[in-house]
Design an enzyme around this catalytic site. Structure first.
Site, short mmCIF file in Angstrom:
data_model
loop_
_atom_site.label_atom_id
_atom_site.label_comp_id
_atom_site.label_asym_id
_atom_site.label_seq_id
_atom_site.Cartn_x
_atom_site.Cartn_y
_atom_site.Cartn_z
N ASN A 146 0.81 -1.23 0.00
CA ASN A 146 0.00 0.00 0.00
C ASN A 146 0.84 1.28 0.00
O ASN A 146 0.44 2.29 -0.56
CB ASN A 146 -0.99 -0.01 1.17
CG ASN A 146 -0.33 -0.19 2.52
OD1 ASN A 146 0.74 -0.79 2.64
ND2 ASN A 146 -0.96 0.32 3.56
N ALA A 171 6.34 -6.62 -1.21
CA ALA A 171 5.11 -7.26 -1.67
C ALA A 171 5.19 -7.51 -3.18
O ALA A 171 5.66 -6.64 -3.93
CB ALA A 171 3.90 -6.39 -1.36
N GLY A 222 2.35 -5.08 7.52
CA GLY A 222 1.38 -5.77 6.69
C GLY A 222 0.19 -6.23 7.50
O GLY A 222 -0.11 -5.71 8.58
N GLU A 242 4.36 -3.88 12.54
CA GLU A 242 3.29 -2.89 12.38
C GLU A 242 2.21 -3.54 11.54
O GLU A 242 2.40 -3.78 10.35
CB GLU A 242 3.82 -1.62 11.70
CG GLU A 242 2.77 -0.54 11.55
CD GLU A 242 3.24 0.61 10.69
OE1 GLU A 242 2.44 1.10 9.87
OE2 GLU A 242 4.41 1.02 10.82
N CYS A 276 -3.33 1.33 6.92
CA CYS A 276 -3.61 0.80 8.27
C CYS A 276 -4.17 1.87 9.17
O CYS A 276 -4.74 1.57 10.22
CB CYS A 276 -2.35 0.19 8.87
SG CYS A 276 -0.98 1.35 9.08
#
Length: 477
Positions: A146, A171, A222, A242, A276
């Site tokens: 992200n 990722a 993630g 995190e 997040c």
């Protein structure tokens, strides 16, 4: 892949295809790394570590400033790649992420020279005691899709600053971005093996660097499910994790509603909700809920422009990948089926270029029975629930399995501070969006939640990326 200072392919010869989320068209390939490739990268990092750790903090700081300069020199290309590979609007968001990446390396360069120790007393007056902060060794970094520049940056930069070497697995869906960032690290002329990039599938190369005895600490950003798997595989190592959040944002009856609406747009639609820190539970006092909802609906229609990431008018691009889009679609459908009202949006818009475009969505009447209230949606959705008072809001926030971040809007700052002190989240914003952060401040989940352990940003990651060494000196009589 970038291993030991060289660009290499996978030992298997296999590659992963990269496609643009905005068009679905191929944009390149990256090597599909194997466990053997991860072993080679870990060995390269281990071989480079003694010399890197032996440099002065000022030499490492100079190297990190070179990385920041290399990013700065490539900012246009990096922003273009981010829009192409991740889907963020180039003008509205991608250029800001590149700017923040520069800040992470500049900040880490400064923190490198502030790593301090202690001089505690000995019980023996003829002895002296030194307590030094020392690097842990090889740090495994596993980063998400992200924020494909800043999320690895907030781990890589301090890890290097404190004298560690790194093996990095990004990722798969944003590995093209990772390659561009690794090119900046190469251009900064870091010694071979100090940073190693291994592209591939997380359950293969990510698992290998987490579990390998050749890595001494693991930094992961993630999902909760993946983070727990990483933690199990890395048992016995220092962890900096995190993970997820659902960003409850409380709007009290005395709130500035225009300010709250502005904050909601940022909380729920920045990066198409794929953050997040996104506002994933909007808890609105019943006395002002209808007014808030009317203002919000009008603002979404007027100010959220879904479209091509390369169009300067676009404020929200496509979602990054099909699993994220499918989860959002499923949770919206579940909410409506269970009685929520679909106020706006709720559908994909494939005519814009791919199936990953999802309308900015507003739901009213969201309850705890709905997945969208209990889970991290990670999509462009405003799920509105009605509350009676701040006690109910605090209860709802603290009942959640998440503990990353929350926010409250009220004109009464005493009330805001009381809320901040009562909720079990690692960060609380008063009269500011859940998607507001400052890169030098400690960020992470509260103890007992499923949002992670440790703190990133500024000097606060030092606790996890270094360790204390005690040295007792005798013979001073």
């Amino acid at each position: 892949m970038f291993v030991g200072g060289h660009w290499v392919g996978s030992e298997s010869g296999a590659v992963l295809a990269a496609t643009s989320p905005s068009t679905g068209e191929p944009i390149g390939t990256v090597p599909e790394g194997t466990r053997g490739d991860a072993h080679l990268a870990i060995a390269a990092a281990g071989a480079a570590w003694p010399a890197w750790a032996a440099l002065s903090a000022f030499d490492r700081a100079a190297a990190l400033r070179r990385v920041a300069a290399a990013v700065d020199a490539r900012r246009e290309d990096l922003a273009h790649t981010l829009a192409l590979d991740q889907g963020k609007p180039r003008l509205a968001e991608a250029v800001d992420e590149v700017e923040e990446l520069i800040a992470y390396f500049e900040m880490a360069a400064a923190e490198a020279t502030r790593m301090e120790g202690l001089l505690p007393p000995s019980v023996d007056p003829r002895k002296r005691v030194l307590v030094q902060r020392v690097p842990r060794g090889v740090v495994a970094v596993i980063s998400p899709w992200n924020w494909p520049y800043t999320m690895p940056g907030e781990l890589l930069a301090p890890a290097l600053a404190y004298g560690n070497t790194v093996v990095w697995v990004p990722a798969p869906t944003t590995s093209i971005c990772a390659v561009r960032m690794a090119e900046c690290l190469q251009a900064a002329d870091l010694p071979p093996g100090v940073v190693n990039l291994v592209t591939g599938l997380g359950p293969v190369v990510g698992d290998e660097i987490a579990a390998s005895p050749g890595t001494q600490a693991v930094g992961f950003i993630g999902s909760i499910a993946t983070g727990h798997q990483v933690a199990r595989r890395a048992a016995g190592k220092e962890l900096l994790l995190e993970m997820g959040g659902n960003g409850p944002m409380v709007i009290m009856e005395d709130a500035d509603l225009d300010l709250a609406v502005d904050a909601t747009l940022l909380a729920c639609f920045l990066n198409a909700g794929q953050s997040c820190t996104a506002g994933e539970r909007i808890l609105v006092h019943g006395d002002v809920k209808d007014d808030y909802l009317a203002r919000l609906t009008s603002a979404v229609a007027a100010r959220v422009h879904l479209g091509d990431p390369f169009d300067a008018a676009t404020t929200m691009g496509p979602m990054n990948n099909e699993p994220a889009a499918a989860k959002t679609e499923r949770q919206v459908a579940d909410a409506v089926e269970r009685g929520a009202t679909l106020v706006a949006g709720g559908k994909r818009v494939p005519r814009l270029g791919s199936d990953l475009y999802f309308e900015p969505t507003v739901l009213d009447g969201v309850t705890d029975a709905m997945e969208v209230a209990r889970q991290e949606t990670f999509g462009p959705v405003v799920p509105v629930s009605t509350i009676r008072d701040e006690r109910e809001a605090i209860e709802l926030v603290n009942r959640s399995e998440y503990g990353l971040l929350s926010a409250i809007f009220t004109r009464d700052l005493r009330r805001g501070l009381a809320f901040a002190e009562a909720v079990r989240t690692g960060w609380v914003n008063v009269n500011e969006s859940t998607n507001y952060w400052e890169s030098h401040l400690p960020f992470g989940g509260r103890a007992g939640s499923r949002s992670g352990v440790g703190r990133v940003n500024g000097r606060f990651s030092m606790e996890r990326l270094t360790e204390l060494k005690t040295i007792v000196i005798g013979g001073l009589d």
